[in-house]
Every structure is written in C-alpha cells, then in structure tokens.
Design an enzyme around this catalytic site. Structure first.
Site, PDB file in Angstrom:
ATOM      1  N   ASP A  42       5.603  -2.411   2.031  1.00  0.00           N
ATOM      2  CA  ASP A  42       5.764  -1.337   1.051  1.00  0.00           C
ATOM      3  C   ASP A  42       5.561   0.028   1.713  1.00  0.00           C
ATOM      4  OD1 ASP A  42       3.045  -1.486   1.377  1.00  0.00           O
ATOM      5  OD2 ASP A  42       2.557  -1.520  -0.758  1.00  0.00           O
ATOM      6  N   SER A  43       5.328   0.023   3.040  1.00  0.00           N
ATOM      7  CA  SER A  43       5.408   1.264   3.825  1.00  0.00           C
ATOM      8  C   SER A  43       6.796   1.868   3.639  1.00  0.00           C
ATOM      9  CB  SER A  43       5.136   0.991   5.310  1.00  0.00           C
ATOM     10  OG  SER A  43       5.900  -0.111   5.765  1.00  0.00           O
ATOM     11  N   ASP A  81       6.115  -7.550   0.903  1.00  0.00           N
ATOM     12  CA  ASP A  81       4.934  -6.990   0.251  1.00  0.00           C
ATOM     13  C   ASP A  81       5.073  -7.000  -1.257  1.00  0.00           C
ATOM     14  OD1 ASP A  81       2.868  -6.315   1.923  1.00  0.00           O
ATOM     15  OD2 ASP A  81       3.650  -4.317   2.386  1.00  0.00           O
ATOM     16  N   LYS A 110       3.046 -10.847   0.789  1.00  0.00           N
ATOM     17  CA  LYS A 110       1.777 -10.297   1.282  1.00  0.00           C
ATOM     18  C   LYS A 110       1.171  -9.468   0.169  1.00  0.00           C
ATOM     19  CE  LYS A 110       1.486  -6.830   4.492  1.00  0.00           C
ATOM     20  NZ  LYS A 110       0.853  -5.738   3.731  1.00  0.00           N
ATOM     21  N   GLU A 112      -2.471  -7.014  -0.783  1.00  0.00           N
ATOM     22  CA  GLU A 112      -3.638  -6.333  -0.226  1.00  0.00           C
ATOM     23  C   GLU A 112      -4.882  -6.672  -1.027  1.00  0.00           C
ATOM     24  OE1 GLU A 112      -2.915  -2.124  -0.040  1.00  0.00           O
ATOM     25  OE2 GLU A 112      -1.113  -2.372   1.180  1.00  0.00           O
ATOM     26  N   GLU A 179      -5.939  -4.267   9.145  1.00  0.00           N
ATOM     27  CA  GLU A 179      -5.433  -2.913   9.422  1.00  0.00           C
ATOM     28  C   GLU A 179      -6.584  -1.943   9.645  1.00  0.00           C
ATOM     29  OE1 GLU A 179      -2.343  -1.452   6.836  1.00  0.00           O
ATOM     30  OE2 GLU A 179      -2.389   0.538   7.759  1.00  0.00           O
TER      31      GLU A 179
HETATM   32  O1  KIV Z   1       3.581  -1.982   4.357  1.00  0.00           O
HETATM   33  C1  KIV Z   1       3.458  -2.247   5.556  1.00  0.00           C
HETATM   34  O2  KIV Z   1       4.285  -1.933   6.405  1.00  0.00           O
HETATM   35  C2  KIV Z   1       2.247  -2.981   5.945  1.00  0.00           C
HETATM   36  C3  KIV Z   1       1.936  -3.037   7.405  1.00  0.00           C
HETATM   37  C4  KIV Z   1       1.335  -1.748   7.809  1.00  0.00           C
HETATM   38  C5  KIV Z   1       1.069  -4.185   7.744  1.00  0.00           C
HETATM   39  O3  KIV Z   1       1.549  -3.461   5.128  1.00  0.00           O
END
Ligand code: KIV
Length: 274
Positions: A42-43, A81, A110, A112, A179
């Site tokens: 989600d970056s 994500d 994924k 968090e 992270e």
């Molecule tokens: O969103 C993302 O790119 C991430 C990475 C920084 C692990 O969660």
C-alpha cells in the site's frame, strides 16, 4: 517457478528477495530480474498515487493495481497489502482478503500490526488465506507511533516486538515483515521464530529483504529513508529523455522520416489532387 507458501514458510536460511510492484511493467521487470516474490504494497498510495501516507489507499486501489501486477508476473508468488481499515473486524478481513485472492489472483495477503492483528490473522488462516505479518514501523498507524521512526530501541519496545513476532507465528502467519527495527533486535526476532522474517530497514540478519521499487530505482523523491539503497537513477534518466523529446519536437527534429509512415504518391494525388 512460483514459490509455494510451504517453501516460503521454510525459507529460514535463504536470502529471500521481495520487491514491491504496482503495475504490469514493474511486476514484469521484477519477475524477469528473478525476485522470489512480489509485494503489491500500500506504499502504492505514496509512490504512485501521490498521497502523503498510506492511509487513503482503498480496497479498489489495491485490487486495480494488484490485477495489473498479476498480469505482469503470472508465475511469481504475489502478496497484496490489505489497506488501512480493511481488516478492522474479522468479517471485513475475510471479505476483503477473498476479493484480493479471487479478483486479483493474490497468493497471500499482508496486514500490519502485532497483538491487535492476531484475531484477524487467525480468522484468515482458518479460512485458508496465507498471511504475511508486518511489525515494527507500521506505516498505516505511523502517526500513533510518533512518525516514521525506528521501533524497538528501548527495552519495552524490544520486548513487545519479540512478543508480537511470536504471537503472529502462533496465529499462523507464514512470515513476518520487520520494518525499521535495529539490526541486533531483528536478528534476535529472526532466531526466535521458525517462520522467515523479511526486513526493510532491519539489517542483514533477516531471512529476506524487501524494498520499495520506486525508492530502489530513484523514482520517488518524497523522502528517502536511510535504509533505501538506490540501485539506479531512473528518475533522472526519464526526466532527461522527456526533455530530449520536448526539445526535438520544438526544434522539428522529431518525428523524422525514420519515425513516420509513407504512402504511394498516386494514392494521395487521387484523394487530394495536386
Ligand atoms: O507497502 C509496502 O510497500 C510495504 C513494504 C514497505 C514492506 O509494506
């Protein structure tokens, strides 16, 4: 060949390489370069969509980009994500993870969070969804952590991260992203659990590494964290290419004969005279 969750779960001594990708060309390049797995992170919100954080990213954003990445890398293990507030309840987590897997072809999701994420992880794993955990700096809740800061430096923080890693392992995660964690603590966490750790700003002792594509190739100029090594200056190259194109159009050098199509004179004469 696509890695299986079982292989990934056992990748303790290996050097897993994960890279983010958000679209067809990025995922294709990552696959061609031989990464082990791709993360549609989600970056995306910051490096592609121009938001100041990952918080505004929606499920529709993730689905749209994950589908494109999947088309670019059909044979790579793809983790997607779950965006902010898409797993606030177990029901939401199940419904949204199902969409990422069924509609976008994700192999894993994924999410968090430490202890607070355990119920959602358990529900997902029970339903057959492979889950990658993510602790340390968790960007979706960075403001609650006091900003984009190193985590686990003091005794309480370090103990908490060790406890969270072990709770996520027990909940059924196949791996955990660490992270912005001090390297010695990341090593201790890595040694304390049987599933792989994938580090970003967590030193060399994790079982794998992940970087954000745009940071790695110099395509994001927002801010560059200390850990984000630049392997290329693609942004500068692209800017130069665009400036060249603009200059050639303006001074008439482009398009030239080599980049134009011709036709028979007689045909043109018949339709246009002359
Ligand atoms: O969103 C993302 O790119 C991430 C990475 C920084 C692990 O969660």
């Amino acid at each position: 060949m696509k890695r299986t969750v079982l292989e990934l779960r056992q990748s303790k001594s290996g050097r897993l390489v994960m890279l983010t990708a958000y679209d067809f060309p990025g995922a294709k390049l990552a696959a061609e370069a031989g990464v082990d797995l791709i993360l549609v992170g989600d970056s995306l919100g910051m490096v592609v969509l121009g938001y100041e954080s990952t918080v505004p990213v929606t499920m529709e954003d993730m689905l749209h980009h994950a589908k494109a990445a999947r088309r670019g890398a059909p044979d790579i293990f793809l983790t997607v994500d779950m965006p902010f507030m898409s797993y606030a309840s177990n029901e939401q987590a199940l419904a949204n993870a199902a969409r990422l897997m069924k509609e976008a072809g994700a192999d894993s999701v994924k999410l968090e969070g430490g202890l607070e994420a355990v119920p959602a992880v358990e529900a997902l794993v029970r339903a057959g969804v492979p889950v990658l955990g993510h602790i340390g700096l968790t960007p979706q809740t960075a403001s609650a952590l006091g900003g984009y800061k190193l985590q686990g430096r003091d005794e309480a923080g370090a103990r908490r991260l060790l406890e969270e890693a072990s709770a996520l392992e027990r909940a059924g995660c196949w791996g955990i992203v660490l992270e912005m964690v001090p390297a010695p603590l990341a090593r201790a966490i890595t040694e304390s659990i049987a599933i792989p750790t994938i580090g970003i700003g967590a030193g060399p002792h994790c079982d794998g590494q992940v970087l954000v594509f745009h940071d790695m190739v110099g395509l994001f100029s927002g801010f560059t964290p200390k850990f984000a090594k630049r392997y290329a200056e693609a942004g500068a190259l692209i800017r130069e290419a665009i400036a060249c194109y603009a200059a050639e159009v303006r001074d008439g050098r482009y398009p030239d004969a080599a980049h134009s199509f011709d036709m028979h004179d007689e045909v043109l004469k018949r339709v246009y005279g002359g």
